[in-house]
Design an enzyme around this catalytic site. Structure first.
Site, PDB file in Angstrom:
ATOM      1  N   LYS A 161       0.840  -1.184   0.000  1.00  0.00           N
ATOM      2  CA  LYS A 161       0.000   0.000   0.000  1.00  0.00           C
ATOM      3  C   LYS A 161       0.884   1.247   0.000  1.00  0.00           C
ATOM      4  O   LYS A 161       1.816   1.357   0.781  1.00  0.00           O
ATOM      5  CB  LYS A 161      -0.913  -0.018   1.229  1.00  0.00           C
ATOM      6  CG  LYS A 161      -2.130   0.877   1.138  1.00  0.00           C
ATOM      7  CD  LYS A 161      -3.098   0.608   2.289  1.00  0.00           C
ATOM      8  CE  LYS A 161      -4.348   1.473   2.159  1.00  0.00           C
ATOM      9  NZ  LYS A 161      -5.311   1.217   3.241  1.00  0.00           N
TER      10      LYS A 161
ATOM     11  N   GLU B  57     -19.567  -5.719  10.006  1.00  0.00           N
ATOM     12  CA  GLU B  57     -20.518  -4.902  10.746  1.00  0.00           C
ATOM     13  C   GLU B  57     -21.567  -5.739  11.477  1.00  0.00           C
ATOM     14  O   GLU B  57     -21.919  -5.434  12.623  1.00  0.00           O
ATOM     15  CB  GLU B  57     -21.210  -3.920   9.791  1.00  0.00           C
ATOM     16  CG  GLU B  57     -20.279  -2.928   9.128  1.00  0.00           C
ATOM     17  CD  GLU B  57     -19.687  -3.427   7.812  1.00  0.00           C
ATOM     18  OE1 GLU B  57     -19.035  -2.625   7.128  1.00  0.00           O
ATOM     19  OE2 GLU B  57     -19.890  -4.621   7.485  1.00  0.00           O
TER      20      GLU B  57
ATOM     21  N   ARG C  25     -25.820  -1.998   7.292  1.00  0.00           N
ATOM     22  CA  ARG C  25     -25.512  -3.367   6.876  1.00  0.00           C
ATOM     23  C   ARG C  25     -25.794  -4.379   7.982  1.00  0.00           C
ATOM     24  O   ARG C  25     -25.703  -5.580   7.750  1.00  0.00           O
ATOM     25  CB  ARG C  25     -24.037  -3.450   6.443  1.00  0.00           C
ATOM     26  CG  ARG C  25     -23.613  -2.331   5.494  1.00  0.00           C
ATOM     27  CD  ARG C  25     -22.200  -2.507   5.010  1.00  0.00           C
ATOM     28  NE  ARG C  25     -22.169  -3.293   3.787  1.00  0.00           N
ATOM     29  CZ  ARG C  25     -21.044  -3.703   3.203  1.00  0.00           C
ATOM     30  NH1 ARG C  25     -19.877  -3.430   3.732  1.00  0.00           N
ATOM     31  NH2 ARG C  25     -21.093  -4.412   2.096  1.00  0.00           N
TER      32      ARG C  25
END
Length: 658
Positions: free
Chosen positions: A283, A372, A400
């Site tokens: 990254k 979640e 969600r």
């Protein structure tokens, strides 16, 4: 895009000789660094997939071949290669292109992915649709980050993929990160795959054996596959999770080795059935500050591209303290005196400002990953055993886990405190991230209390109250992204009464009922209107459930015109709740509701969106003036709101009661 290669479509990319692609990859990196340094935006994820993006579009015939990026903030290079370089300056701006793949924006965006972990389910649907239609030539590719692999939806899709055996390719972009550092057993498993040498060395030896055997024709395809399966599922048990599900595993491979990626993708597109290739990337690749501090550079404001020094936000110091900072600091203070407090985050420790608490109290902060639904039921389990979980979750992420919120928490009256971050419009992330619906979807759930603080002090006191009283069910506290306004927050804690609002200004005929920080717009509007001689009442509801009925009785008995203001959808919001109260109690008044209309809010700054959707300070003033004009017309010269007239009951008074 400047440079030697003006690529406007993947077909132009595929016309280039392979030897010039490394130079193109450097040009793309430079372009992205220049752009984000100037405009800000998601950053390090796309830097990490430059070679991977080029390789995918070089090998596969997009857009005929379906390509899905999960999650979409790693798709900036994809956008540059698919005809959007000339418009990239408008990325995440009002009226500009989205920071995520959007089907309506471009035919190369096969599926919208503003939230994580949806790609495998969607690409499986497309692959099964192609099979149903008799199309055996189309390829189906999903690029999914290692953080998104932790979600339950991903595991459900993997299970179904293994059963259906469709022709698709999963590219696992493993950079050991989600937004913060990766967490959980799956992350450890992927690390073992990339660091464990035994499997890869033995695999290489088998390949060498096959390639050097004097009579290779004796090795049948079936025999080769049998040996490979023995390696993957028998000798090295830690390498068999994908193979055990019926998905052929390849890798790990260097996700920055462009030529190797092209070679393996060319090979895999001719192998039928589901495959997963494990690409190890870094990254922030190509920009040293981002490589050294991956979480901080996931998304960034403007910066000096030579030094990496962040350029200061132009907001005055007075406006800089954020709701997120207050959340992080206050939870630490409260937890030091209340041993029951536990904090939970679904992969948003830094964004929610829980990092400091995690460092100071590592056994009291849980980052459960991009999960979640699990975060909610996990919190329920903590609460059921006597602890007091503060589940810190973004508004659109809570959507969600709606079933878990209802059945696992509210139905059982468990004392979970939901700190709903990014409530209301959040700005440049656009429709997928605007926290528009939480008031509406929470209001209809029994046993839950819901509040939205107008100021940072209110927020601090609501957090204190939630842990200082005996809760008989969950409490939700919603707050926006960013600064909390001009107010200097109090150092003291004050317990607030659940379901009680407050009167801030008394007035005549017209009253404003506000919820949350947009009440600061209302207060400023009242002050400006007062200078024009218009005396407008202002009430801070503070709670959207339960409503302060005593306050509402006062309002409807004293005012004929009422304006509600909220940073959320009007349909089912707090304005609707006030309308329901009015109807139920037989009151008659003219009521105007200001908030988000029945549409998905577009991208733009928070201030632009407040103005666009007509609930900023000027919108409130204009609405009051419109009602005032109607009053003058209906009452004539006897209108009680004649400018500059006053009465003992019409003075602007400030009520400091909690």
């Amino acid at each position: 895009m400047t440079g030697n290669y003006q690529i406007n479509s993947p077909s132009e990319l595929r016309a280039l000789p392979q030897e010039v692609l490394p130079e193109l990859s450097q040009e793309l990196r430079n372009f992205l660094i220049d752009h984000i340094a100037t405009h800000g935006g998601h950053f390090s994820s796309s830097l990490g997939v430059v070679e991977l993006t080029i390789a995918v579009h070089y090998v596969f015939n997009t857009p005929k071949d379906k390509l899905i990026w999960d999650v979409g903030h790693q798709a900036y290079i994809h956008k540059l290669l698919t005809g959007r370089a000339a418009r990239f300056h408008s990325n995440r701006l009002l009226g500009g292109i989205s920071g995520f793949p959007v089907m309506e924006e471009n035919n190369f965006d096969a599926f919208g992915t503003g939230h994580s972990s949806t790609s495998l389910s969607a690409i499986l649907g497309m692959a099964c649709a192609a099979r149903y239609k008799g199309d055996n030539s189309r390829q189906h590719i999903a690029v999914i980050g290692d953080g998104a692999m932790t979600a339950g939806l991903t595991f459900e899709a993997l299970n179904n993929i293994g059963f259906e055996q469709p022709n698709l390719l999963i590219i696992l972009n493993d950079n050991d990160m989600s937004i913060d550092a990766g967490t959980g057993a799956l992350q450890n498993y992927l690390t073992d795959l990339t660091s464990g040498q035994a499997y890869n060395q033995f695999k290489s030896q088998i390949k060498k054996l096959l390639s050097t055997h004097k009579d290779r024709t004796q090795w049948s395809i079936a025999a080769i596959r049998k040996i490979e399966k023995l390696i993957k599922t028998g000798l090295f048990a830690s390498s068999n999770i994908f193979e055990a599900l019926g998905i052929r595993y390849f890798g790990p491979v260097d996700g920055h080795n462009l030529h190797k990626l092209i070679k393996i993708f060319e090979q895999l597109k001719h192998i039928p059935g589901p495959k997963i290739v494990h690409c190890v990337t870094q990254k922030g690749k190509g920009f040293t500050p981002a490589m050294l501090n991956k979480a901080e550079w996931h998304a960034t404001g403007k910066f000096d591209k030579l030094t990496g020094i962040q350029l200061e936000n132009q907001l005055p110091q007075l406006y800089k303290e954020t709701f997120q900072q207050v959340l992080g600091e206050t939870l630490i203070q409260l937890a030091q005196h209340n041993s029951r407090i536990i904090a939970i985050s679904p992969a948003m420790l830094s964004g929610s400002r829980l990092t400091a608490m995690k460092q100071q109290m590592p056994n009291r902060v849980f980052d459960v990953g991009i999960c979640e639904q699990h975060a909610i039921t996990f919190s329920a389990g903590l609460a059921a055993d006597g602890l007091l979980p503060f589940c810190v979750i973004y508004s659109t992420f809570l959507q969600r886990a709606y079933d878990q919120l209802i059945h696992d928490v509210a139905l059982q009256k468990l004392p979970v405190v939901f700190c709903i971050d990014r409530a209301g419009v959040v700005g440049p992330d656009g429709p997928t991230h605007q926290g528009a619906f939480d008031i509406a979807f929470l209001r209809c759930i029994p046993n839950i209390a819901g509040a939205s603080p107008m100021t940072l002090t209110d927020f601090k006191n609501l957090l204190f109250t939630a842990q200082d009283i005996t809760l008989d069910g969950p409490v939700a506290i919603r707050y926006p992204k960013g600064p909390g306004g001009r107010e200097k927050q109090s150092d003291k804690f004050t317990r607030l009464e659940i379901g009680k609002g407050r009167r801030l200004c008394s007035g005549q005929d017209i009253a404003i009922l506000s919820l949350g920080p947009v009440g600061q717009y209302a207060q400023d509007a009242c002050n400006e209107l007062l200078r024009e001689g218009m005396l407008v009442g202002h009430y801070d509801l503070r709670f959207f459930k339960p409503l302060d009925e005593a306050l509402l009785h006062e309002v409807f008995q004293s005012y004929s015109y009422i304006i509600t203001v909220e940073d959320g959808c009007i349909a089912g919001g707090v304005g609707t709740a006030v309308l329901e109260f009015m109807a139920e109690h037989g009151y008659s008044a003219t009521l105007k509701r200001l908030g988000l209309p029945d549409t998905f809010a577009v991208q733009g700054t928070q201030q632009q969106l407040h103005q666009l959707y007509y609930y900023d300070k000027q919108a409130i003033i204009a609405t009051v003036r419109q009602l005032y004009t109607g009053l003058l017309e209906s009452a004539g010269s006897a209108c009680s709101l004649k400018p500059n007239e006053s009465s003992p009951n019409s003075q602007l008074s400030h009520n400091s009661s909690a």
